[in-house]
Design a protein around this motif. Structure first.
Motif, mmCIF file in Angstrom:
data_model
loop_
_atom_site.group_PDB
_atom_site.id
_atom_site.type_symbol
_atom_site.label_atom_id
_atom_site.label_comp_id
_atom_site.label_asym_id
_atom_site.label_seq_id
_atom_site.Cartn_x
_atom_site.Cartn_y
_atom_site.Cartn_z
ATOM 1 N N GLU A 64 1.060 -1.123 0.430
ATOM 2 C CA GLU A 64 -0.078 -0.044 -0.150
ATOM 3 C C GLU A 64 0.613 0.651 0.251
ATOM 4 O O GLU A 64 1.675 1.583 0.069
ATOM 5 N N THR A 67 -0.217 6.298 -2.736
ATOM 6 C CA THR A 67 -0.762 6.707 -4.064
ATOM 7 C C THR A 67 -1.398 6.026 -5.318
ATOM 8 O O THR A 67 -2.165 5.853 -5.992
ATOM 9 N N GLY A 68 -1.179 5.224 -4.196
ATOM 10 C CA GLY A 68 -2.016 4.064 -4.892
ATOM 11 C C GLY A 68 -1.110 2.057 -3.961
ATOM 12 O O GLY A 68 -0.719 2.607 -2.880
ATOM 13 N N ASP A 89 -3.687 2.596 -9.583
ATOM 14 C CA ASP A 89 -3.874 4.231 -9.226
ATOM 15 C C ASP A 89 -4.524 3.880 -7.838
ATOM 16 O O ASP A 89 -5.496 2.754 -7.272
ATOM 17 N N LYS A 90 -5.196 4.911 -7.178
ATOM 18 C CA LYS A 90 -5.869 5.138 -5.901
ATOM 19 C C LYS A 90 -7.629 4.860 -6.311
ATOM 20 O O LYS A 90 -8.032 4.435 -5.621
#
Length: 100
Positions: A64, A67-68, A89-90
């Motif tokens: 984790e 930003t993602g 991505d997030k």
């Protein structure tokens, strides 16, 4: 004469062991390579992990980040350096996937 037969048996067993390991090594490499190629931009994390769980010779870790998420799939077999890295991505969609 018995010692000679024992050495021959050990040599044959060693060759069989090496052949089996090389076969499994190649299969593990192919599994990581082809599964990594299945993922494209926009695929979601759930779909990716479901596909990776079908693999016989790999493990994966989720890392984790703010930003993602990054997923790294590696072989279960020792002495293998192959891996598939996938950056999400997030919104948990694939941003990039590559084999190394």
């Amino acid at each position: 004469m018995l010692i000679g037969k024992g050495k021959l048996v050990l040599a044959v067993l060693f060759i069989v062991f090496i052949a089996v390991y090389m076969f499994l090594w190649q299969e593990a490499r192919k599994e990581i390579f082809y599964l990594c190629g299945n993922f494209s931009r926009g695929d979601n994390l759930t779909s990716v992990t479901a596909q990776l769980q079908t693999g016989h010779y790999l493990n994966y870790d989720l890392i984790e980040k703010p930003t993602g998420t990054k997923l790294v799939a590696t072989s279960k077999l020792p002495l293998q350096n192959y891996q598939c890295s996938i950056v999400f991505d997030k919104y948990q969609a694939v941003n990039k996937a590559w084999f190394e």
